[in-house]
Design an enzyme around this catalytic site. Structure first.
Site, PDB file in Angstrom:
ATOM      1  N   LYS A 121      -6.854  -1.441   9.020  1.00 16.20           N
ATOM      2  CA  LYS A 121      -8.109  -1.996   9.617  1.00 16.20           C
ATOM      3  C   LYS A 121      -7.803  -2.589  11.148  1.00 16.20           C
ATOM      4  O   LYS A 121      -8.600  -2.448  12.075  1.00 16.20           O
ATOM      5  CB  LYS A 121      -8.820  -2.899   8.626  1.00 16.20           C
TER       6      LYS A 121
ATOM      7  N   VAL B 180       0.789  -1.247  -0.102  1.00 17.87           N
ATOM      8  CA  VAL B 180       0.041  -0.025   0.197  1.00 17.87           C
ATOM      9  C   VAL B 180       0.991   1.162   0.120  1.00 17.87           C
ATOM     10  O   VAL B 180       0.549   2.183  -0.865  1.00 17.87           O
ATOM     11  CB  VAL B 180      -1.060  -0.052   1.243  1.00 17.87           C
TER      12      VAL B 180
ATOM     13  N   GLU C  91      -3.613 -10.952   3.348  1.00 17.99           N
ATOM     14  CA  GLU C  91      -2.718 -10.474   4.347  1.00 17.99           C
ATOM     15  C   GLU C  91      -1.591 -11.115   4.871  1.00 17.99           C
ATOM     16  O   GLU C  91      -1.178 -12.292   4.013  1.00 17.99           O
ATOM     17  CB  GLU C  91      -3.683 -10.767   5.881  1.00 17.99           C
TER      18      GLU C  91
ATOM     19  N   LYS D 257     -13.137  -5.092   9.280  1.00 16.83           N
ATOM     20  CA  LYS D 257     -14.003  -4.059   8.616  1.00 16.83           C
ATOM     21  C   LYS D 257     -15.308  -3.898   9.064  1.00 16.83           C
ATOM     22  O   LYS D 257     -15.944  -2.687   9.138  1.00 16.83           O
ATOM     23  CB  LYS D 257     -13.883  -4.716   7.501  1.00 16.83           C
TER      24      LYS D 257
ATOM     25  N   ASP E 174     -10.254 -10.680   9.063  1.00 16.81           N
ATOM     26  CA  ASP E 174     -10.131  -9.125   8.427  1.00 16.81           C
ATOM     27  C   ASP E 174     -11.231  -8.560   8.046  1.00 16.81           C
ATOM     28  O   ASP E 174     -11.690  -7.651   8.465  1.00 16.81           O
ATOM     29  CB  ASP E 174      -9.496  -9.667   7.100  1.00 16.81           C
TER      30      ASP E 174
ATOM     31  N   GLY F  16      -5.626  -4.687  -3.139  1.00 18.83           N
ATOM     32  CA  GLY F  16      -4.727  -4.582  -4.255  1.00 18.83           C
ATOM     33  C   GLY F  16      -4.137  -2.996  -4.117  1.00 18.83           C
ATOM     34  O   GLY F  16      -4.599  -2.246  -3.378  1.00 18.83           O
TER      35      GLY F  16
HETATM   36  N1  HSE Z   1      -6.404  -9.236   2.863  1.00 18.39           N
HETATM   37  C1  HSE Z   1      -7.564  -8.168   2.647  1.00 18.39           C
HETATM   38  C2  HSE Z   1      -8.607  -8.459   1.420  1.00 18.39           C
HETATM   39  C3  HSE Z   1      -6.785  -6.853   1.984  1.00 18.39           C
HETATM   40  O1  HSE Z   1      -8.437  -9.648   0.953  1.00 18.39           O
HETATM   41  O2  HSE Z   1      -9.509  -7.968   1.235  1.00 18.39           O
HETATM   42  C4  HSE Z   1      -7.658  -5.556   1.981  1.00 18.39           C
HETATM   43  O3  HSE Z   1      -8.144  -5.184   3.161  1.00 18.39           O
END
Ligand code: HSE
Length: 412
Positions: A100, A12, A185, A200, A196, A298
């Protein structure tokens, strides 16, 4: 000219540099003044980078530089990110983060710190990668009483499930591909196990409903146990399996919040969200249903959201923007055992007809599901809407069958 620093030159962070350099003219115009990348924090060296010479491995070079007004955190994880972000805010610097894990765990504290110091802490990229969702939720939908948010929030698992559903690719091969493409990740278990997506939905629910939802309060299941047979049964029923994060407001003010694989009917707007794409459905009393869709992971999609936050902070230096929620509470999230949904059950038993009849005596009419050559000692059916507590009671009272899988059916 506004000087910024970037902490973390991974996927990123390097994407942020790439977008800032590539679209410099447009970004300068939008921000109202040039943005200069003054320092980049990373323990590695990047002699071939277009910003070589600006790297430091010492955080003090950033936090102690009064000319740096905005710091971008793309390190990921809690440590040292939390300490670094806290210290940047305490030193009078606004912060943009894509992290996040950090926001889901410490968002309330960092937002309070930013508020006290008249600074901004923005994190659009932390949910949905490049999809604008936090800003629209907080600003464009501000007039609504939001009662539910649900979404496909993890690109890696959506990519893996899509490959299983449409291309007959094995779970492991699809995951390897997702990792090579930079979606997963560092620890892909965080994707596959649902953590993950959990982080979110915590951020979305905190913003939408005004109180922090902490990841440990959310019942989280991943896709590691989903098989090609589950996929086939779901298809026969008329749906697809997706990993869903969902938060809905209960009448007593608490939240029903869960992350789990769910079967979506083909008619659901989220059912057609495939590959690495994310889709987020917001239900409000004035707007009705609104769906946000785009690339959820991405390098450049995520950098797009980070750079937009940087531009916003440049335009609001010395002025507070938005984004705020209160600390949460121990009883704020309801026990998931009380959450209601229809379920697709797969049970191993000798006499499937007799077992179905016993089950229906206790639960009401269930819909059988079969596909060509489905195993004869297996019963697959869809229950009426029930709680997990009731399902556990019923299955416990019928010892002559063993559960192969139970997957919620989502009314999305
Ligand atoms: N590993 C996360 C996904 C990356 O696959 O959505 C983006 O937050």
């Amino acid at each position: 000219m506004v000087k910024i620093a970037i902490m973390g030159y991974g996927v990123v962070g390097s994407g942020v540099v790439e977008v800032l350099l590539k679209n410099k003219k447009n970004i300068t115009h939008k921000a109202g003044e040039p943005i200069e990348i003054s320092r980049i924090l990373d323990i590695r060296e990047f002699p071939d980078s277009p910003v070589a010479g600006r790297f430091t491995d010492n955080f003090e070079d950033i936090v102690n530089d009064p000319d740096i007004k905005i710091v971008v955190e793309t390190i990921g994880g809690l440590n040292p990110a939390y300490d670094f972000v806290r210290r940047c805010l305490m030193s009078g610097k606004s912060v943009v983060s894509s992290n996040k894990e950090l926001v889901a765990a410490k968002g309330d504290k960092l937002l309070a710190l930013a508020r006290e110091r008249n600074l901004n802490f923005l994190f659009e990229a932390s949910v949905g990668g490049g999809i604008p969702i936090l800003r629209p939720l907080d600003q464009c939908l501000a007039a609504n009483e939001v009662f539910e948010i649900a979404g496909i929030l993890n690109g890696t698992t959506n990519f893996v499930l899509t490959k299983m559903i449409h291309d007959d690719i094995s779970f492991d091969d699809a995951l390897n591909l997702a990792q090579r493409l930079g979606y997963a990740e560092r620890d892909p278990l965080a994707d596959i196990g649902g953590l993950d997506a959990c982080r979110k939905i915590c951020i979305l629910a905190s913003l939408a409903f005004g109180k922090h939802v902490y990841p440990e309060q959310v019942h989280t299941e991943g896709i590691q146990n989903i098989t090609l047979e589950d996929v086939k049964y779901a298809d026969k029923w008329g749906g697809v399996i997706k990993l869903i994060g969902r938060a809905r407001k209960l009448k007593d003010g608490r939240l029903d919040c869960i992350v789990a694989p769910m079967i979506l009917p083909h008619t659901s707007r989220l059912a057609a969200v495939n590959d690495v794409f994310n889709g987020i459905l917001v239900r409000g009393d004035a707007i009705g249903d609104v769906v946000f869709y785009g690339q959820g992971a991405g390098k450049l999609p995520t950098a797009s959201a980070v750079v937009a936050d940087i531009i916003d902070e440049v335009k609001h230096l010395g002025a507070r923007k938005y984004l705020s929620w209160e600390p949460g509470g121990a009883d704020y999230v309801a026990d998931y055992h009380d959450s209601k949904s229809a379920m697709m059950l797969r049970l191993k038993c000798d006499n499937t007809e007799m077992f179905k009849s016993k089950l229906e005596d206790m639960l009401g009419v269930c819909e059988s599901v079969e596909f060509e050559n489905s195993p004869s000692d297996e019963l697959a059916l869809v229950t009426p809407v029930i709680t997990q507590t009731r399902l556990d009671e019923v299955i416990g009272a019928l010892p002559d069958a063993s559960m192969i899988s139970s997957i919620r059916i989502a009314d999305l």
